[in-house]
Scaffold this motif. Structure first.
Motif, PDB file in Angstrom:
ATOM      1  N   VAL A   1      12.465  15.531  47.216  1.00  0.00           N
ATOM      2  CA  VAL A   1      13.400  14.512  48.154  1.00  0.00           C
ATOM      3  C   VAL A   1      14.720  14.385  47.759  1.00  0.00           C
ATOM      4  CG1 VAL A   1      11.289  13.771  49.311  1.00  0.00           C
ATOM      5  CG2 VAL A   1      12.551  12.488  47.468  1.00  0.00           C
ATOM      6  N   GLU A   2      15.713  14.232  48.612  1.00  0.00           N
ATOM      7  CA  GLU A   2      17.007  14.099  48.178  1.00  0.00           C
ATOM      8  C   GLU A   2      17.292  12.595  48.441  1.00  0.00           C
ATOM      9  OE1 GLU A   2      20.674  14.588  46.515  1.00  0.00           O
ATOM     10  OE2 GLU A   2      19.025  15.795  46.302  1.00  0.00           O
ATOM     11  N   PRO A   3      17.595  11.891  47.610  1.00  0.00           N
ATOM     12  CA  PRO A   3      18.269  10.497  47.931  1.00  0.00           C
ATOM     13  C   PRO A   3      19.272  10.292  48.711  1.00  0.00           C
ATOM     14  CG  PRO A   3      18.609  10.682  45.683  1.00  0.00           C
ATOM     15  CD  PRO A   3      18.057  12.166  46.206  1.00  0.00           C
ATOM     16  N   PRO A   4      19.701   9.517  49.534  1.00  0.00           N
ATOM     17  CA  PRO A   4      20.592   9.180  50.275  1.00  0.00           C
ATOM     18  C   PRO A   4      21.863   9.473  49.650  1.00  0.00           C
ATOM     19  CG  PRO A   4      19.570   7.338  50.327  1.00  0.00           C
ATOM     20  CD  PRO A   4      18.849   7.897  49.573  1.00  0.00           C
ATOM     21  N   PRO A   5      23.086   9.773  50.272  1.00  0.00           N
ATOM     22  CA  PRO A   5      24.346   9.791  49.596  1.00  0.00           C
ATOM     23  C   PRO A   5      24.850   8.359  48.878  1.00  0.00           C
ATOM     24  CG  PRO A   5      24.735  10.435  51.926  1.00  0.00           C
ATOM     25  CD  PRO A   5      23.221   9.934  51.738  1.00  0.00           C
ATOM     26  N   PRO A   6      25.122   8.648  47.858  1.00  0.00           N
ATOM     27  CA  PRO A   6      25.364   7.352  46.763  1.00  0.00           C
ATOM     28  C   PRO A   6      26.615   6.496  47.480  1.00  0.00           C
ATOM     29  CG  PRO A   6      26.261   9.425  45.775  1.00  0.00           C
ATOM     30  CD  PRO A   6      25.766   9.476  47.110  1.00  0.00           C
ATOM     31  N   ASP A   7      27.253   6.612  48.472  1.00  0.00           N
ATOM     32  CA  ASP A   7      27.863   5.504  48.981  1.00  0.00           C
ATOM     33  C   ASP A   7      27.645   4.237  49.566  1.00  0.00           C
ATOM     34  OD1 ASP A   7      26.782   6.858  51.342  1.00  0.00           O
ATOM     35  OD2 ASP A   7      28.661   6.976  52.590  1.00  0.00           O
ATOM     36  N   LEU A   8      26.335   4.114  49.657  1.00  0.00           N
ATOM     37  CA  LEU A   8      25.613   2.872  50.019  1.00  0.00           C
ATOM     38  C   LEU A   8      24.914   2.493  48.887  1.00  0.00           C
ATOM     39  CD1 LEU A   8      24.354   3.370  53.735  1.00  0.00           C
ATOM     40  CD2 LEU A   8      26.355   2.101  52.801  1.00  0.00           C
ATOM     41  N   PRO A   9      24.668   1.071  48.633  1.00  0.00           N
ATOM     42  CA  PRO A   9      23.915   0.512  47.906  1.00  0.00           C
ATOM     43  C   PRO A   9      22.230   0.615  48.265  1.00  0.00           C
ATOM     44  CG  PRO A   9      25.588  -1.091  48.564  1.00  0.00           C
ATOM     45  CD  PRO A   9      25.684   0.097  49.220  1.00  0.00           C
ATOM     46  N   LEU A  10      21.344   0.885  47.102  1.00  0.00           N
ATOM     47  CA  LEU A  10      19.862   1.129  47.476  1.00  0.00           C
ATOM     48  C   LEU A  10      19.312  -0.249  47.256  1.00  0.00           C
ATOM     49  CD1 LEU A  10      19.167   4.791  46.173  1.00  0.00           C
ATOM     50  CD2 LEU A  10      19.938   4.129  48.268  1.00  0.00           C
ATOM     51  N   VAL A  11      18.364  -0.398  48.038  1.00  0.00           N
ATOM     52  CA  VAL A  11      17.200  -1.472  47.630  1.00  0.00           C
ATOM     53  C   VAL A  11      16.023  -0.794  47.520  1.00  0.00           C
ATOM     54  CG1 VAL A  11      16.242  -3.487  48.442  1.00  0.00           C
ATOM     55  CG2 VAL A  11      18.514  -3.329  48.930  1.00  0.00           C
TER      56      VAL A  11
ATOM     57  N   VAL B   1      11.105   2.176  37.702  1.00  0.00           N
ATOM     58  CA  VAL B   1      11.305   3.517  37.297  1.00  0.00           C
ATOM     59  C   VAL B   1      12.483   4.250  38.047  1.00  0.00           C
ATOM     60  CG1 VAL B   1      10.136   5.644  36.922  1.00  0.00           C
ATOM     61  CG2 VAL B   1       8.929   3.640  36.146  1.00  0.00           C
ATOM     62  N   ALA B   2      12.334   4.191  39.367  1.00  0.00           N
ATOM     63  CA  ALA B   2      13.188   4.758  40.350  1.00  0.00           C
ATOM     64  C   ALA B   2      14.768   4.281  40.038  1.00  0.00           C
ATOM     65  CB  ALA B   2      12.819   4.377  41.803  1.00  0.00           C
ATOM     66  N   LEU B   3      14.727   2.791  39.652  1.00  0.00           N
ATOM     67  CA  LEU B   3      16.170   2.490  39.575  1.00  0.00           C
ATOM     68  C   LEU B   3      16.802   2.827  38.262  1.00  0.00           C
ATOM     69  CD1 LEU B   3      18.198   0.224  40.247  1.00  0.00           C
ATOM     70  CD2 LEU B   3      16.954  -1.223  38.691  1.00  0.00           C
ATOM     71  N   ASP B   4      15.922   3.023  37.259  1.00  0.00           N
ATOM     72  CA  ASP B   4      16.483   3.658  36.035  1.00  0.00           C
ATOM     73  C   ASP B   4      16.724   5.336  36.102  1.00  0.00           C
ATOM     74  OD1 ASP B   4      16.591   3.624  33.105  1.00  0.00           O
ATOM     75  OD2 ASP B   4      14.734   4.965  33.010  1.00  0.00           O
ATOM     76  N   TYR B   5      16.003   5.929  36.908  1.00  0.00           N
ATOM     77  CA  TYR B   5      16.291   7.253  37.346  1.00  0.00           C
ATOM     78  C   TYR B   5      17.497   7.588  38.105  1.00  0.00           C
ATOM     79  CZ  TYR B   5      15.635  12.092  39.077  1.00  0.00           C
ATOM     80  OH  TYR B   5      15.976  13.259  39.625  1.00  0.00           O
ATOM     81  N   LEU B   6      17.931   6.530  39.183  1.00  0.00           N
ATOM     82  CA  LEU B   6      18.937   6.619  39.945  1.00  0.00           C
ATOM     83  C   LEU B   6      20.241   6.005  39.318  1.00  0.00           C
ATOM     84  CD1 LEU B   6      16.939   6.131  43.220  1.00  0.00           C
ATOM     85  CD2 LEU B   6      17.966   8.366  42.435  1.00  0.00           C
ATOM     86  N   ALA B   7      19.920   5.145  38.246  1.00  0.00           N
ATOM     87  CA  ALA B   7      21.408   4.298  37.746  1.00  0.00           C
ATOM     88  C   ALA B   7      22.452   4.803  37.847  1.00  0.00           C
ATOM     89  CB  ALA B   7      20.676   3.596  36.388  1.00  0.00           C
ATOM     90  N   THR B   8      22.724   6.171  37.322  1.00  0.00           N
ATOM     91  CA  THR B   8      23.901   6.731  37.079  1.00  0.00           C
ATOM     92  C   THR B   8      24.680   7.048  38.542  1.00  0.00           C
ATOM     93  OG1 THR B   8      22.996   9.032  36.875  1.00  0.00           O
ATOM     94  CG2 THR B   8      23.617   7.714  34.835  1.00  0.00           C
ATOM     95  N   ARG B   9      23.757   7.470  39.398  1.00  0.00           N
ATOM     96  CA  ARG B   9      24.221   7.819  40.760  1.00  0.00           C
ATOM     97  C   ARG B   9      24.568   6.585  41.680  1.00  0.00           C
ATOM     98  NH1 ARG B   9      21.494  12.558  43.631  1.00  0.00           N
ATOM     99  NH2 ARG B   9      22.909  12.078  45.205  1.00  0.00           N
ATOM    100  N   TYR B  10      23.581   5.645  41.276  1.00  0.00           N
ATOM    101  CA  TYR B  10      23.515   4.483  42.162  1.00  0.00           C
ATOM    102  C   TYR B  10      23.914   3.520  41.366  1.00  0.00           C
ATOM    103  CZ  TYR B  10      21.961   7.760  45.835  1.00  0.00           C
ATOM    104  OH  TYR B  10      21.781   8.814  46.768  1.00  0.00           O
ATOM    105  N   PRO B  11      25.022   2.896  40.911  1.00  0.00           N
ATOM    106  CA  PRO B  11      25.206   1.716  40.241  1.00  0.00           C
ATOM    107  C   PRO B  11      24.901   0.374  40.907  1.00  0.00           C
ATOM    108  CG  PRO B  11      27.188   2.657  40.690  1.00  0.00           C
ATOM    109  CD  PRO B  11      26.279   3.504  41.121  1.00  0.00           C
ATOM    110  N   LYS B  12      24.999   0.260  42.338  1.00  0.00           N
ATOM    111  CA  LYS B  12      24.697  -0.687  43.061  1.00  0.00           C
ATOM    112  C   LYS B  12      23.307  -0.846  43.328  1.00  0.00           C
ATOM    113  CE  LYS B  12      29.442  -1.621  44.847  1.00  0.00           C
ATOM    114  NZ  LYS B  12      30.136  -1.677  45.926  1.00  0.00           N
ATOM    115  N   ALA B  13      22.444   0.006  42.686  1.00  0.00           N
ATOM    116  CA  ALA B  13      20.919  -0.087  43.227  1.00  0.00           C
ATOM    117  C   ALA B  13      20.152  -1.180  42.617  1.00  0.00           C
ATOM    118  CB  ALA B  13      20.232   1.113  42.756  1.00  0.00           C
ATOM    119  N   VAL B  14      19.255  -1.790  43.362  1.00  0.00           N
ATOM    120  CA  VAL B  14      18.472  -3.148  42.826  1.00  0.00           C
ATOM    121  C   VAL B  14      16.893  -2.713  43.512  1.00  0.00           C
ATOM    122  CG1 VAL B  14      20.487  -4.431  43.237  1.00  0.00           C
ATOM    123  CG2 VAL B  14      19.181  -4.351  45.156  1.00  0.00           C
TER     124      VAL B  14
END
Length: 104
Positions: free
Chosen positions: A47-57, A68-81
């Motif tokens: 599955v492809e995560p959404p474009p990194p222009d929006l923050p992820l919750v 775990v998902a946050l750690d995996y996506l951290a470099t592409r989504y610095p605003k993920a929580v």
């Protein structure tokens, strides 16, 4: 993070977890507006995560999978929580829900 229209909510639970975990006393529901992206599929690249222009919750049942998902996506989504306490906390707060995969 900002207005709810400016974020993407991602539910990283498996289909089985989404079908059996009751929220607000109702089974087969998810966080309102959440995209379903099971953690294993996300990490495997099926599955492809959404474009990194929006923050992820990120949300899961209790919190560990979303961390775990946050750690995996951290470099592409610095605003993920993550939602601390996951769906269980969402349930306790009686926040909006909808049928799994958009079903009512």
């Amino acid at each position: 993070i900002g207005d709810e229209d400016d974020v993407e909510i991602v539910d990283v639970r498996t289909r089985a977890q989404r079908s059996t975990h009751a929220i607000n006393g109702v089974a087969s529901v998810s966080v309102k507006g959440a995209l379903s992206m099971p953690l294993d599929d996300l990490v495997a690249g099926t599955v492809e995560p959404p474009p990194p222009d929006l923050p992820l919750v990120l949300v899961c049942s209790r919190g560990p999978k979303s961390l775990v998902a946050l750690d995996y996506l951290a470099t592409r989504y610095p605003k993920a929580v993550c939602v601390e306490g996951g769906i269980t906390a969402w349930d306790d707060a009686a926040l909006p829900i909808e049928g799994v995969d958009g079903a009512s």
